[in-house]
Design an enzyme around this catalytic site. Structure first.
Site, PDB file in Angstrom:
ATOM      1  N   GLY A  10       0.832  -1.206   0.000  1.00 59.86           N
ATOM      2  CA  GLY A  10       0.000   0.000   0.000  1.00 59.86           C
ATOM      3  C   GLY A  10       0.863   1.252   0.000  1.00 59.86           C
ATOM      4  N   GLN A  11       0.230   2.410  -0.002  1.00 55.79           N
ATOM      5  CA  GLN A  11       0.983   3.671  -0.016  1.00 55.79           C
ATOM      6  C   GLN A  11       1.912   3.762   1.197  1.00 55.79           C
ATOM      7  OE1 GLN A  11      -1.177   7.321  -1.431  1.00 55.79           O
ATOM      8  NE2 GLN A  11      -2.893   6.248  -0.493  1.00 55.79           N
ATOM      9  N   ALA A  59      -5.232  -2.095   5.089  1.00 48.52           N
ATOM     10  CA  ALA A  59      -6.601  -1.645   5.404  1.00 48.52           C
ATOM     11  C   ALA A  59      -7.453  -1.735   4.158  1.00 48.52           C
ATOM     12  CB  ALA A  59      -6.584  -0.201   5.909  1.00 48.52           C
ATOM     13  N   TYR A  60      -8.739  -1.872   4.391  1.00 42.60           N
ATOM     14  CA  TYR A  60      -9.725  -1.741   3.304  1.00 42.60           C
ATOM     15  C   TYR A  60      -9.986  -0.242   3.193  1.00 42.60           C
ATOM     16  CZ  TYR A  60     -14.083  -2.445   0.724  1.00 42.60           C
ATOM     17  OH  TYR A  60     -15.075  -2.421  -0.231  1.00 42.60           O
ATOM     18  N   THR A  61      -9.463   0.405   2.132  1.00 39.83           N
ATOM     19  CA  THR A  61      -9.509   1.877   2.060  1.00 39.83           C
ATOM     20  C   THR A  61     -10.459   2.421   0.991  1.00 39.83           C
ATOM     21  OG1 THR A  61      -7.576   1.845   0.606  1.00 39.83           O
ATOM     22  CG2 THR A  61      -7.164   2.189   2.957  1.00 39.83           C
ATOM     23  N   TYR A 124     -16.882   2.873   6.060  1.00 39.94           N
ATOM     24  CA  TYR A 124     -15.419   2.881   6.212  1.00 39.94           C
ATOM     25  C   TYR A 124     -15.026   3.480   7.570  1.00 39.94           C
ATOM     26  CZ  TYR A 124     -10.590   4.515   5.653  1.00 39.94           C
ATOM     27  OH  TYR A 124      -9.251   4.782   5.859  1.00 39.94           O
ATOM     28  N   TRP A 149      -6.144  12.160   4.284  1.00 36.67           N
ATOM     29  CA  TRP A 149      -5.872  12.558   2.890  1.00 36.67           C
ATOM     30  C   TRP A 149      -4.491  12.065   2.405  1.00 36.67           C
ATOM     31  CZ3 TRP A 149      -7.852  18.221   1.710  1.00 36.67           C
ATOM     32  CH2 TRP A 149      -9.167  18.368   2.200  1.00 36.67           C
TER      33      TRP A 149
HETATM   34  N1  NAP Z   1      -5.559   6.684   1.928  1.00 41.27           N
HETATM   35  C1  NAP Z   1      -6.030   7.658   2.714  1.00 41.27           C
HETATM   36  O1  NAP Z   1      -6.405   8.743   2.254  1.00 41.27           O
HETATM   37  C2  NAP Z   1      -6.076   7.464   4.211  1.00 41.27           C
HETATM   38  C3  NAP Z   1      -6.623   8.481   5.006  1.00 41.27           C
HETATM   39  C4  NAP Z   1      -6.675   8.297   6.379  1.00 41.27           C
HETATM   40  C5  NAP Z   1      -6.193   7.128   6.946  1.00 41.27           C
HETATM   41  N2  NAP Z   1      -5.690   6.153   6.164  1.00 41.27           N
HETATM   42  C6  NAP Z   1      -5.226   4.918   6.796  1.00 41.27           C
HETATM   43  O2  NAP Z   1      -3.824   4.809   6.573  1.00 41.27           O
HETATM   44  C7  NAP Z   1      -3.458   3.429   6.507  1.00 41.27           C
HETATM   45  C8  NAP Z   1      -2.653   3.168   5.238  1.00 41.27           C
HETATM   46  O3  NAP Z   1      -3.486   3.442   4.126  1.00 41.27           O
HETATM   47  P1  NAP Z   1      -2.912   3.614   2.652  1.00 41.27           P
HETATM   48  O4  NAP Z   1      -3.233   4.971   2.202  1.00 41.27           O
HETATM   49  O5  NAP Z   1      -1.506   3.119   2.587  1.00 41.27           O
HETATM   50  O6  NAP Z   1      -3.914   2.615   1.921  1.00 41.27           O
HETATM   51  P2  NAP Z   1      -3.684   1.745   0.603  1.00 41.27           P
HETATM   52  O7  NAP Z   1      -2.697   2.409  -0.290  1.00 41.27           O
HETATM   53  O8  NAP Z   1      -5.032   1.410   0.112  1.00 41.27           O
HETATM   54  O9  NAP Z   1      -2.984   0.456   1.190  1.00 41.27           O
HETATM   55  C9  NAP Z   1      -3.673  -0.495   1.946  1.00 41.27           C
HETATM   56  C10 NAP Z   1      -3.068  -1.840   1.638  1.00 41.27           C
HETATM   57  O10 NAP Z   1      -3.813  -2.804   2.378  1.00 41.27           O
HETATM   58  C11 NAP Z   1      -4.033  -3.895   1.513  1.00 41.27           C
HETATM   59  N3  NAP Z   1      -5.194  -4.676   1.873  1.00 41.27           N
HETATM   60  C12 NAP Z   1      -6.506  -4.453   1.593  1.00 41.27           C
HETATM   61  N4  NAP Z   1      -7.251  -5.465   2.038  1.00 41.27           N
HETATM   62  C13 NAP Z   1      -6.393  -6.359   2.585  1.00 41.27           C
HETATM   63  C14 NAP Z   1      -6.550  -7.611   3.193  1.00 41.27           C
HETATM   64  N5  NAP Z   1      -7.744  -8.190   3.308  1.00 41.27           N
HETATM   65  N6  NAP Z   1      -5.446  -8.254   3.652  1.00 41.27           N
HETATM   66  C15 NAP Z   1      -4.220  -7.711   3.518  1.00 41.27           C
HETATM   67  N7  NAP Z   1      -4.008  -6.527   2.941  1.00 41.27           N
HETATM   68  C16 NAP Z   1      -5.090  -5.860   2.482  1.00 41.27           C
HETATM   69  C17 NAP Z   1      -4.202  -3.293   0.149  1.00 41.27           C
HETATM   70  O11 NAP Z   1      -3.984  -4.284  -0.827  1.00 41.27           O
HETATM   71  P3  NAP Z   1      -4.705  -4.195  -2.256  1.00 41.27           P
HETATM   72  O12 NAP Z   1      -4.035  -3.045  -2.943  1.00 41.27           O
HETATM   73  O13 NAP Z   1      -4.452  -5.534  -2.836  1.00 41.27           O
HETATM   74  O14 NAP Z   1      -6.150  -3.908  -1.963  1.00 41.27           O
HETATM   75  C18 NAP Z   1      -3.145  -2.207   0.154  1.00 41.27           C
HETATM   76  O15 NAP Z   1      -1.894  -2.698  -0.276  1.00 41.27           O
HETATM   77  C19 NAP Z   1      -4.773   2.643   6.581  1.00 41.27           C
HETATM   78  O16 NAP Z   1      -4.987   2.253   7.916  1.00 41.27           O
HETATM   79  C20 NAP Z   1      -5.826   3.673   6.196  1.00 41.27           C
HETATM   80  O17 NAP Z   1      -7.094   3.368   6.752  1.00 41.27           O
HETATM   81  C21 NAP Z   1      -5.601   6.294   4.802  1.00 41.27           C
END
Ligand code: NAP
Length: 296
Positions: A10-11, A59-61, A124, A149
Site C-alpha cells: 500500500g501507499q 486496510a480496506y480503504t 469505512y 488525505w
Molecule cells: N488513503 C487515505 O487517504 C487514508 C486516510 C486516512 C487514513 N488512512 C489509513 O492509513 C493506513 C494506510 O493506508 P494507505 O493509504 O496506505 O492505503 P492503501 O494504499 O489502500 O494500502 C492499503 C493496503 O492494504 C491492503 N489490503 C486491503 N485489504 C487487505 C486484506 N484483506 N489483507 C491484507 N491486505 C489488504 C491493500 O492491498 P490491495 O491493494 O491488494 O487492496 C493495500 O496494499 C490505513 O490504515 C488507512 O485506513 C488512509
C-alpha cells in the site's frame, strides 16, 4: 528486533519498507502473503514470525465501495487489527496501527483532538473506529496513528488522479468546502520509523510503546481544501493545464458523505512523542521531486 509489516504494497506500507529495514529483521507481507480477512492465517503468521513489533499498514480503504461491502470492511479494518493486537499481547510484542479522520463527522469548527468523540458518517469510518476499539481492548501496547488525505506517487490517490486528469481535461471541478491536511505517505513513514527507532533504542520497545500508548493524530502540518491542494499540485507540474473550478461537495455525487472538517490537531504527537511532520506544502514538493522534470 523482529518487525512484521502488513499491507506492504500500500501507499504507507511501501514507504515504510525501506525505512523499517535498517531497524531490525523486517518481514514485509502484502495481501497475497497475508490476508487480513482470514483471522486464522493472521494468528498463524504472527505465531510463526514471533515479532516484537507489528506495524499494520493494511486496510480496506475504498471508502465508497465499503458501503456495498460492509462485512469485508468491518473484518479487515475492525476485527483484524484486534486479532493482531491480541497476538501481540500474547507474545509480549507491540502494535502500530493507522486510523483515519473519517472516524469524525466533520461538524466541529476546530481541528479535532484525540479525546473528541468519534461519529463516523459511513461504513469505512465505522469500520476504522471499530479497529481502534478492538486494538485498545486487547490490552497490547499500541500506538494508533490517525491520519488524513494520504497520497504518494504509488497506488491510487488524489495526487495521482490530478496529475492524470490535469493533462487529459480542459476543466476540472474540485471540491472546495472540505478542509483537511493532505499527508504524504513518505512523511508518515518517516515519523513512524523515527518512533520505532526511539522505541528500539530504549531497550524494550513494547515497554516504551506501553508507556506512551494510545491514539495520536499524525498528519502533515497546516490545512487546505481539495481545490487548493489541486492548485498547489498544478503550480508544481506545469504539464497539468486543466482549468480548476471550485465546487461544493454537494455538487459532487458520492455514495457516502465526507466530513467537511477533517482537520486533526497534531499537538499530542508533538508534545508527548516529540515528532512533528512537515507542512503539507513542503511534503508535496518533496514527493513530486521524485518525478522527472518537465520542460516548460
Ligand atoms: N488513503 C487515505 O487517504 C487514508 C486516510 C486516512 C487514513 N488512512 C489509513 O492509513 C493506513 C494506510 O493506508 P494507505 O493509504 O496506505 O492505503 P492503501 O494504499 O489502500 O494500502 C492499503 C493496503 O492494504 C491492503 N489490503 C486491503 N485489504 C487487505 C486484506 N484483506 N489483507 C491484507 N491486505 C489488504 C491493500 O492491498 P490491495 O491493494 O491488494 O487492496 C493495500 O496494499 C490505513 O490504515 C488507512 O485506513 C488512509
Amino acid at each position: 528486533m523482529n518487525i512484521l509489516l502488513t499491507g506492504a504494497h500500500g501507499q504507507v506500507g511501501a514507504a515504510l519498507q525501506p525505512l523499517l529495514e535498517p531497524l531490525g529483521h523486517l518481514t514485509a507481507l502484502g495481501r497475497e502473503a497475508l490476508d487480513l480477512a482470514d483471522a486464522d492465517a493472521l494468528r498463524a503468521a504472527v505465531r510463526r514470525h514471533r515479532p516484537q513489533l507489528i506495524v499494520n499498514a493494511a486496510a480496506y480503504t475504498a471508502v465508497d465501495r465499503a458501503e456495498t461491502e460492509p462485512a469485508l470492511a468491518e473484518t479487515v479494518n475492525g476485527i483484524a487489527p484486534g486479532v493482531l493486537a491480541e497476538e501481540a499481547q500474547h507474545l509480549g510484542a507491540a502494535l502500530i496501527h493507522y486510523s483515519t479522520d473519517y472516524v469524525f463527522d466533520g461538524s466541529r469548527a476546530e481541528p479535532y483532538v484525540e479525546t473528541d468523540p468519534p461519529h463516523p458518517l459511513g461504513v469505512y469510518g465505522r469500520s476504522k473506529w471499530l479497529g481502534e476499539q478492538t486494538v485498545q481492548a486487547s490490552g497490547a501496547p499500541a500506538w494508533i496513528f490517525r491520519t488524513s488525505w494520504v497520497y504518494s506517487l504509488h497506488g491510487a490517490n488524489f495526487l495521482k488522479t490530478m496529475l492524470r486528469l490535469g493533462q487529459e481535461r480542459d476543466t476540472l471541478n474540485v471540491v472546495n468546502d472540505q478542509w483537511g491536511a493532505p499527508t504524504w505517505a513518505g512523511s508518515l513513514a518517516d515519523a513512524t520509523a523515527t518512533l520505532v527507532r526511539k522505541a528500539r533504542d530504549s531497550g524494550d520497545a513494547a515497554a516504551f510503546i506501553r508507556q506512551h500508548q494510545g491514539v495520536y493524530h499524525m498528519t502533515n502540518g497546516g490545512a487546505t481544501t481539495w481545490y487548493a491542494f489541486a492548485q498547489a499540485i498544478f503550480s508544481l507540474r506545469p504539464e497539468c493545464r486543466a482549468r480548476l473550478v471550485p465546487i461544493p461537495a454537494s455538487a459532487y455525487p458520492s455514495p457516502v458523505r465526507r466530513p467537511a472538517n477533517s482537520r486533526l490537531d497534531n499537538r499530542k504527537l508533538a508534545e508527548t512523542l516529540h515528532v512533528t511532520l512537515p507542512p503539507w506544502q513542503e511534503a508535496l514538493q518533496r514527493c513530486l521531486e521524485a518525478l522527472p522534470p518537465i520542460s516548460r
